[in-house]
Design a protein around this motif. Sequence first.
Motif, short mmCIF file in Angstrom:
data_model
loop_
_atom_site.label_atom_id
_atom_site.label_comp_id
_atom_site.label_asym_id
_atom_site.label_seq_id
_atom_site.Cartn_x
_atom_site.Cartn_y
_atom_site.Cartn_z
N PHE A 43 0.82 -1.21 0.00
CA PHE A 43 0.00 0.00 0.00
C PHE A 43 0.86 1.27 0.00
O PHE A 43 0.37 2.34 -0.34
CB PHE A 43 -0.91 0.02 1.23
CG PHE A 43 -2.07 -0.93 1.14
CD1 PHE A 43 -2.10 -1.95 0.21
CD2 PHE A 43 -3.14 -0.82 2.01
CE1 PHE A 43 -3.16 -2.84 0.13
CE2 PHE A 43 -4.21 -1.70 1.94
CZ PHE A 43 -4.22 -2.71 1.01
N ASP A 47 -0.31 2.73 -6.45
CA ASP A 47 -1.28 1.74 -6.95
C ASP A 47 -0.58 0.68 -7.78
O ASP A 47 -0.98 0.35 -8.88
CB ASP A 47 -2.36 2.45 -7.77
CG ASP A 47 -3.58 1.56 -8.02
OD1 ASP A 47 -3.92 0.77 -7.12
OD2 ASP A 47 -4.17 1.66 -9.10
N ARG A 258 -7.72 -2.42 0.29
CA ARG A 258 -7.90 -1.05 -0.22
C ARG A 258 -9.38 -0.73 -0.43
O ARG A 258 -9.83 0.36 -0.13
CB ARG A 258 -7.15 -0.89 -1.54
CG ARG A 258 -5.66 -0.65 -1.41
CD ARG A 258 -5.12 -0.13 -2.74
NE ARG A 258 -3.74 0.30 -2.64
CZ ARG A 258 -2.71 -0.37 -3.13
NH1 ARG A 258 -2.91 -1.51 -3.76
NH2 ARG A 258 -1.49 0.09 -3.02
N SER A 275 -6.84 3.56 0.96
CA SER A 275 -5.64 4.25 0.51
C SER A 275 -5.83 4.65 -0.94
O SER A 275 -6.69 4.10 -1.64
CB SER A 275 -4.40 3.36 0.67
OG SER A 275 -4.50 2.21 -0.15
N CYS A 277 -5.87 4.81 -4.68
CA CYS A 277 -5.74 3.72 -5.65
C CYS A 277 -6.65 3.97 -6.84
O CYS A 277 -7.60 4.75 -6.78
CB CYS A 277 -6.08 2.37 -5.01
SG CYS A 277 -7.76 2.28 -4.33
N THR A 326 -9.91 -2.81 -7.72
CA THR A 326 -8.59 -2.21 -7.64
C THR A 326 -7.62 -3.31 -8.07
O THR A 326 -8.05 -4.40 -8.50
CB THR A 326 -8.26 -1.75 -6.20
OG1 THR A 326 -8.15 -2.91 -5.36
CG2 THR A 326 -9.34 -0.83 -5.67
#
Length: 341
Positions: A43, A47, A258, A275, A277, A326
């Motif tokens: 993280f 990304d 995420r 986070s 992304c 993601t």
Amino acid sequence: MSAAYATFGLAPAIRAGGVLADGGYQVHRDFVDFVVDGRPLLFRLSDLDAVSPLASDVPPAIFTKQVRALLLEAEPPLPDGRFVIYGCPECADLGCGAVTAVIERDGEDYIWRDFAWQTDEHADLELNGYHGIGPFRFHGPEYRAALASLGEGPPRRRVLLIGARVAVLARLAAALRTIGIGADITQDARAVPAEELRGYGAVAFGRAVGEAERAAVLDAFARAGVDIARVDGLAPIVPLLVAQIEHALDRSPLSQRRLTGLTAARGTADVEVTSACRVRITAYRLDRLYRTHTSEVFDGVLEPGRHRLPLDRKAVKGEAFVVARTTGDVLTAPVAGGSRG
């Protein structure tokens, strides 16, 4: 060497595969991620679409070699004492790029330092170094205990498919196998030996399967001592079902994901991420003749928090569903306010 102490741990993770809107496939990978100070190290790398060397689909001998290397019981694979921390999820070729770092001992402690993005044998720290990451100093006993607990690696999960529409099940099984998830079809799990049931991570039911039949299947898994993930298929749409199954197979803690929330109604989708992304949202709908229509409705980078995103009402007309992805997570949701037509 001076470096602040950090906690070291490991956690199951996935690189979400899937059937893409353009008809292509993205490979599913199960791996073990590094957790530094309670947060996945991946993280911290924006990304990045990558996996650690501790993947479930590598042969046991290679997996063991990777663990020994991280313990400094084997030679580093790259010059200057550098080790691959994350690599390409499709081919693991250094030419595609990899996150590398120097790993060294200082007494009982292990230190990870000089993180860099690397595409050939030598890293250019000035040009491609991750200057805001590390160095990390890990207590030796904690570090060794975490890696020693891996054994031969995480299990590679399969899914059992149960439904009335054999053609849909066959297409779903083929799609799952293409992205690296084992899949089998049966009409009665009670006839499957207990040792075989223990190889499954999820069981997926088509919408035509009755509740009594579902309960019997789940009871067969319970008697075999299997903590099975249950997937109730939202619709006979293969990419949607693939996404549901991938989510069910993800056993990583919610705090280490995420993408943590997805709901949808006519005109909007609410998405929650932990986070920054890239998030891609795809809408699927069934028309009155049960034909599938696919629309890409959002593709962009979201900052941590909850976001309300607009949906094209034509894309979610009738019975509709959305899939959010993601690089490591996937969620599905029906679009509230629709009907089955």
